[in-house]
Enzyme design. Structure first.
Site, PDB file in Angstrom:
ATOM      1  CE1 TYR A 133      47.472  45.455  -8.725  1.00  0.00           C
ATOM      2  CE2 TYR A 133      47.172  47.685  -9.576  1.00  0.00           C
ATOM      3  CZ  TYR A 133      47.864  46.494  -9.564  1.00  0.00           C
ATOM      4  OH  TYR A 133      48.962  46.333 -10.379  1.00  0.00           O
ATOM      5  CB  SER A 182      50.888  49.172 -10.082  1.00  0.00           C
ATOM      6  OG  SER A 182      49.893  49.687 -10.943  1.00  0.00           O
TER       7      SER A 182
END
Length: 274
Positions: free
Chosen positions: A167, A154
């Protein structure tokens, strides 16, 4: 790549055996479909039998070759079984795309629970490690001439974001494992790369309201969110012989979101657009 062949094609991926995790929807589904359309033998892995089988069936219905294996990618034993099943089915393994993951965010670090940490690290970190470990062993045993590992990370693995402590930690870890593994296997001609999607239209956004989705689009310099296929096309390139010298990279697919900060800018000659 053959020095005499200067024509860029994806013929080199045809026949390669690849596992794609999280293949039931979003980026994983797009990668599986693009791989299948280009002649790769795709092992689709996901928790949802209905959705995962539908993806494999669609690939076969369009003339490709695919099977579905139900897998909880947070379980290392199931990841090993997944790899073993792929090798049993096709006799070899050439690549793996570790795409399965979950999002978690929108709150300051102290408000997370310890269970939140365990849940996200089990899938986003331990699951990716298990996939890389068992796939690398199978690719080495297969003596693949074009082996590859692709991890879907990501932009959070490149640039931290507020409210995304856990995350972000998992995605930084994925990028780090990717780079270290690239060094481990470079001599064996196994490429290891990470794809770092920005705001992409997938289920990771859940039931985010229209106002939030509009914010994501506006926040991106390109003025829009990405499509899953835009990551899938990069995954196809990284699986091909055209990318054999690309390894250890963390490549953003984010409409310039991670390129730098936005500032006030005014065109001197806007008439060029007329």
């Amino acid at each position: 790549m053959n020095e005499t062949n200067k024509t860029a094609t994806f013929r080199s991926v045809k026949g390669k055996v690849v596992i794609v995790t999280g293949a039931s929807r979003g980026i994983g589904k797009a990668v599986a479909e693009v791989y299948g359309a280009n002649g790769m033998k795709v092992v689709c892995a996901a928790r949802s039998v209905e959705q995962g089988q539908a993806v494999a069936d669609a690939i076969c219905g369009n003339g490709g070759e695919a099977v579905f294996v139900q897998t909880d990618c947070s379980d290392a034993k199931q990841m090993k079984k997944l790899v073993d099943t792929a090798v049993s089915q096709y006799g070899r393994l050439d690549g793996m795309v570790n795409n399965a993951g979950i999002g978690q965010g929108g709150t300051p670090l102290h408000e997370y629970k310890m269970e939140d940490y365990e849940n996200i690290f089990d899938l986003n970190s331990k699951g990716v490690f298990a996939g890389m470990k068992y796939a690398a062993e199978a690719i080495l045993r297969s003596h693949s001439q074009g082996g590859f590992l692709i991890n879907v990370a990501s932009i959070a693995g490149i640039m931290p974001q507020r409210g995304q402590a856990l995350y972000t930690a998992t995605k930084f870890g994925v990028v780090g494992m990717t780079k270290a593994a690239a060094l481990d296997y470079a001599y064996n001609n196994i490429t290891v790369n990470a794809i770092c999607p920005g705001y992409t239209k997938t289920s990771i956004f859940g039931d985010a309201p229209e106002q939030a989705m509009a914010f994501f689009a506006k926040d991106c310099p390109s003025g829009r969110m990405g499509e899953p296929e835009e990551c899938a096309y990069l995954a196809l390139f990284l699986a091909s012989d055209m990318a054999r010298y690309i390894t250890g990279a963390a490549i953003p697919v984010d409409g310039a979101l991670s390129a730098g900060g936005k500032n006030v800018s005014q065109w001197r000659h806007p008439e060029i657009l007329e």
